[in-house]
Design a protein around this motif. Structure first.
Motif, short mmCIF file in Angstrom:
data_model
loop_
_atom_site.label_atom_id
_atom_site.label_comp_id
_atom_site.label_asym_id
_atom_site.label_seq_id
_atom_site.Cartn_x
_atom_site.Cartn_y
_atom_site.Cartn_z
N VAL A 51 0.79 -0.98 0.25
CA VAL A 51 -0.06 -0.04 0.16
C VAL A 51 0.84 1.06 0.09
O VAL A 51 1.60 1.53 0.82
N LEU A 52 1.00 1.79 -1.00
CA LEU A 52 1.85 3.32 -1.26
C LEU A 52 0.52 4.41 -0.49
O LEU A 52 -0.19 4.52 -1.97
N VAL A 53 1.41 4.82 0.65
CA VAL A 53 0.76 6.41 0.48
C VAL A 53 1.53 7.68 0.57
O VAL A 53 2.66 7.18 0.65
N PRO A 54 1.31 8.90 1.15
CA PRO A 54 1.11 9.92 0.19
C PRO A 54 3.80 10.17 1.61
O PRO A 54 3.90 9.75 0.92
N LYS A 55 2.45 9.45 2.84
CA LYS A 55 3.28 9.11 3.55
C LYS A 55 3.01 8.30 4.62
O LYS A 55 1.78 7.94 4.48
N VAL A 56 3.85 7.75 5.44
CA VAL A 56 3.39 6.46 6.54
C VAL A 56 2.31 7.26 6.92
O VAL A 56 0.68 6.09 7.73
N GLU A 57 2.03 8.43 7.78
CA GLU A 57 0.93 8.74 8.40
C GLU A 57 0.02 8.72 8.22
O GLU A 57 -1.25 8.95 8.89
N ALA A 58 -0.38 9.17 6.51
CA ALA A 58 -1.17 9.58 5.99
C ALA A 58 -2.46 7.76 5.69
O ALA A 58 -3.53 7.85 5.83
N ALA A 59 -1.39 6.73 6.50
CA ALA A 59 -2.55 5.40 6.62
C ALA A 59 -3.80 5.40 7.69
O ALA A 59 -4.70 4.63 6.74
N LYS A 60 -3.57 6.24 8.62
CA LYS A 60 -4.73 6.17 9.56
C LYS A 60 -6.13 6.72 8.45
O LYS A 60 -7.13 6.40 8.92
N LEU A 61 -6.08 7.59 7.53
CA LEU A 61 -6.73 7.42 6.49
C LEU A 61 -7.53 7.08 6.23
O LEU A 61 -8.53 7.09 5.83
N SER A 97 -7.96 3.01 7.45
CA SER A 97 -7.60 2.64 8.49
C SER A 97 -8.51 1.13 8.04
O SER A 97 -8.44 0.27 8.43
N GLN A 98 -9.82 1.97 8.42
CA GLN A 98 -10.89 0.96 7.97
C GLN A 98 -11.09 -0.16 6.72
O GLN A 98 -11.36 -1.11 6.66
N PHE A 99 -10.76 0.73 5.19
CA PHE A 99 -9.96 -0.52 3.66
C PHE A 99 -8.30 -1.20 4.74
O PHE A 99 -8.42 -2.06 4.33
N LEU A 100 -7.30 -1.03 5.33
CA LEU A 100 -6.38 -2.02 5.13
C LEU A 100 -7.08 -2.83 7.04
O LEU A 100 -6.28 -3.56 6.81
N ASP A 101 -7.48 -2.31 7.52
CA ASP A 101 -8.57 -3.48 8.89
C ASP A 101 -8.58 -3.79 8.44
O ASP A 101 -8.94 -5.69 8.66
N SER A 102 -9.87 -3.71 7.11
CA SER A 102 -10.37 -5.03 6.45
C SER A 102 -10.03 -6.18 6.08
O SER A 102 -10.15 -7.05 6.24
#
Length: 183
Positions: free
Chosen positions: A34-44, A46-51
């Motif tokens: 999963v490529l995000v702008p910054k690693v901290e942006a992954a929390k945005l 979270s529902q998708f990643l947790d799924s």
């Protein structure tokens, strides 16, 4: 067939709601980049990643600019799936090219590429290789009937009101297998 940025933006707006509904497990592997702008942006996300995590996927979240990211080493995929949640990024990973992503998909990898009104040239070229064409930068989806009027007093017709789906038909392909349920 030509897909407009406005149509893609609308479909992406609804994709977050749909992602939680589909309960499929990949048969092509569990490794997800999963490529995000910054690693901290992954929390945005979270529902998708947790799924994905709850269904047994091994998630690797990386900044889009992380130079150690590669899709293949010596012709072998390092991930089974790639999700690019950084549409504005001008380059991805260790200078990954459009050709690298096309090769990744041709070798059996799966790719989700998100878009926005500020989609980078790299994202546009990559989407074009798979038959998706976007309008010029800054283009937005406009909905005069279902815009979110109650929250935005300026009546911004680019903010579309949508309800999450209650049910979804199963998604079946050679890449996914639905979990078996007891009768």
């Amino acid at each position: 067939m030509r897909f407009l940025a406005t149509a893609a933006a609308v479909s992406l707006a609804f994709s977050g709601a749909w992602l939680g509904v589909v309960e499929a497990k990949s048969v092509s592997g569990d490794r997800v980049l999963v490529l995000v702008p910054k690693v901290e942006a992954a929390k945005l996300y979270s529902q998708f990643l947790d799924s994905l995590t709850s269904r047994g996927f091994d998630i690797s979240v990386r900044a889009a600019t992380n130079t150690s990211v590669t899709l293949q080493v010596d012709g072998v995929r390092t991930y089974d799936h790639a999700v690019v949640l950084s549409p504005e990024s001008k380059k991805l990973g260790a200078n990954l090219s459009v050709r690298d992503f096309v090769s990744f998909v041709d070798d059996g990898g799966n790719l989700i590429l998100t878009a926005s009104s500020e989609l980078s040239e790299l994202g546009r070229k990559l989407a074009a290789r798979f038959g998706v064409e976007y309008e010029k930068r800054g283009t937005a989806a406009i909905d005069h009937l279902a815009h979110l009027h109650a929250i935005n007093d300026t009546s911004d017709h680019t903010l579309v009101a949508a309800s999450p789906p209650k049910t979804a038909a199963p998604v079946l392909s050679k890449q996914f297998a639905l979990p078996q349920s007891d009768p």
